[in-house]
Each structure stands twice: as C-alpha cells, then as structure tokens.
Scaffold this motif. Sequence first.
Motif, PDB file in Angstrom:
ATOM      1  N   ASP A   1      10.946   2.415   1.561  1.00 62.32           N
ATOM      2  CA  ASP A   1      10.516   2.390   0.258  1.00 62.32           C
ATOM      3  C   ASP A   1       9.927   3.642   0.564  1.00 62.32           C
ATOM      4  O   ASP A   1       9.829   4.741   0.237  1.00 62.32           O
ATOM      5  CB  ASP A   1      10.568   1.450  -0.121  1.00 62.32           C
ATOM      6  N   LEU A   2       8.887   3.099   1.251  1.00 62.01           N
ATOM      7  CA  LEU A   2       7.098   3.779   1.415  1.00 62.01           C
ATOM      8  C   LEU A   2       7.651   5.269   2.478  1.00 62.01           C
ATOM      9  O   LEU A   2       7.214   6.521   1.925  1.00 62.01           O
ATOM     10  CB  LEU A   2       6.429   3.033   1.773  1.00 62.01           C
ATOM     11  N   ALA A   3       8.796   4.890   3.263  1.00 58.31           N
ATOM     12  CA  ALA A   3       9.043   6.390   4.593  1.00 58.31           C
ATOM     13  C   ALA A   3       9.677   7.378   3.048  1.00 58.31           C
ATOM     14  O   ALA A   3       9.547   8.956   3.312  1.00 58.31           O
ATOM     15  CB  ALA A   3       9.843   5.839   5.584  1.00 58.31           C
ATOM     16  N   LEU A   4      10.851   7.004   2.379  1.00 57.94           N
ATOM     17  CA  LEU A   4      11.460   7.883   1.739  1.00 57.94           C
ATOM     18  C   LEU A   4      10.157   8.094   0.189  1.00 57.94           C
ATOM     19  O   LEU A   4      10.352   9.669   0.363  1.00 57.94           O
ATOM     20  CB  LEU A   4      12.575   7.147   1.178  1.00 57.94           C
ATOM     21  N   LEU A   5       9.712   6.954   0.060  1.00 60.38           N
ATOM     22  CA  LEU A   5       8.499   8.335  -1.328  1.00 60.38           C
ATOM     23  C   LEU A   5       7.319   9.083   0.054  1.00 60.38           C
ATOM     24  O   LEU A   5       7.393  10.288  -1.578  1.00 60.38           O
ATOM     25  CB  LEU A   5       7.823   6.885  -1.306  1.00 60.38           C
TER      26      LEU A   5
END
Length: 292
Positions: free
Chosen positions: A170-174
């Motif tokens: 999630d955070l990597a994509l964000l």
Amino acid sequence: MDDPRLTPVSFLGVGEMGAALIRAATAAGFPVTAWNRDRSKADVLSGVSVAGSPADAIAAAPTVVVCLFDIASVHEVLDPVVHGLAGHRLINLTTTSPDGARELAAWAAAAGAEYLDGGIMATPPMIGTPNSSVLYSGSRHLFDDSRELLETWGAAEYFGHDAGMASMYDLALLSGMYVMFAGFFHGAAMVGAAGVPAKEFATRAVAWLQAVLPALTEYAEVIDGGDYSLPGQQSLYFSDLTDILDASRQQGISTEVVDVVQRLIHRQIDAGHGRDGFARVIESIKHSEAAA
C-alpha cells in the motif's frame, strides 16, 4: 429471507472511508452495526444499527472492521475492550506502517482474535466500484472466510501471512503516486509561470505519462537483473536534470522536487557509474548516502 452466509459485521469508525465501507456492506445485505465517537455520523446511515460503545459494537457481531485515523487511535478505542475480542475476527483497514500492522496482529493474537490487515487502494467514492482494490495480509483463514464481505469493497488480493505486507505494498504504491503527482505539480508550476493553465498542461501530461509508463516494466527487468550497463539504456550522464533546474529557476519556482532526483543521479555519477542506465538511481535509494 436473510442470506445465512451474510454474517453480522460491526464497524468501528464512521469517517468518509468508514461510511463508504459500511454503505457497500449494507448494500450487499450484510447486517451492520456501527460505532463512532461522533454518533451523529453513524445515525445518518440507513439500514445500520448504531452501538453506544465499542464494547457494544464488538458484542453485536463476530467480525469487527476497524477504520480509524491511525494505530494510536486503534489502541485508544480497542485497548479498554480488548477482553471482548476473544473469539472474534478483526479486520483492520486503518492505515498503519508494516511494523504497526505486525504489532496489531500480535496484540490481536494475544487477545484471542484472528487478524487481517488491509491497505485500501481507493478513495471513498471508489469503494464498491471496479476501480477499487484492497490489499490484505495476515490470517489466510480470515481472508478466505470473509471473501464475500471483502469483495463488496473492491478486488481483494492476499499477500501472505506476514501482517505487514499489505501495508508495505500500500505505502510503496502510494509513494509512486505521490512522487508522480509532485512531478506533475512542478511541471504545472513551470508552465503556469508562463501563463499556461494547469488544465491545459494536464491534458498533455496524461498523454505523455501514458506513453512512458510501459518503461516501468523495462526498468523492473533491469533492476531485478542487476545489470545497469546493458545497451539501450539512457545513461545517467544523459539523465542529468540541469536544464530542468535552470528553466525552473528562470521561471522563479522552487526546484525542490527535481533537486531530489538530481541528487540521486549524481550520487551514482560521483561513484563512477555515469555510463550506467537511469535505473541505477535505485541504488541511491536502497542505500543511505553515507553507505553509497
């Protein structure tokens, strides 16, 4: 007659995202109980039983969905009622760090609850549409057993037993999204200083980004192979961003966004890798400046 597969679900947190999750679940026929600090936000939801306390909400359903502000708020709400979680299924959709998700998973296990962590890749209006997806990690049994509920919110994908992996993805994509948007904002500021409306620039930016996005797969193959000297790659020397920086200064705008990328490039050039391809800047990201 009620569908016996649609077991009751309680929701803790009725912000914009929590309300969207609740509406999708109720639309699918799930019996829903909701609790929120500001009860008025729960009272306006149709087809929902409103609980007077977190303990009441937990007692009302075997599955508890938590969508609060952060990990601290999760503990603030659940710590006082932790004993009531024994035998329950806890689905946490509050944004947390990977380590935070792992800590919550261990905390839930100690309380006798199954735990599933989720990363929502959608805005509230997207929930329940084909454009929505939610990433999950933690209890595989809970994921499989709750598929009908999870798929009311969007495509559901499981990333393994490690409760922190959904948050990691999630955070990597964000991170990719925010850096891309910041790059667009920089470009809009550049042409905006010359009187070009951001809307006009956006039309060109969308077409340009769509044309170059396939390069991500090519870069990924180079990164996984570890050979940044393969022919056909744009060299770091050629990737130097001095012209962009100079043009930005001439337009009187901040260069902070581009400065970051320029520093990553020049750390590799200074280390003797200027003829390697642009993908090598990932080595500047993977290692601290002191270790580069």
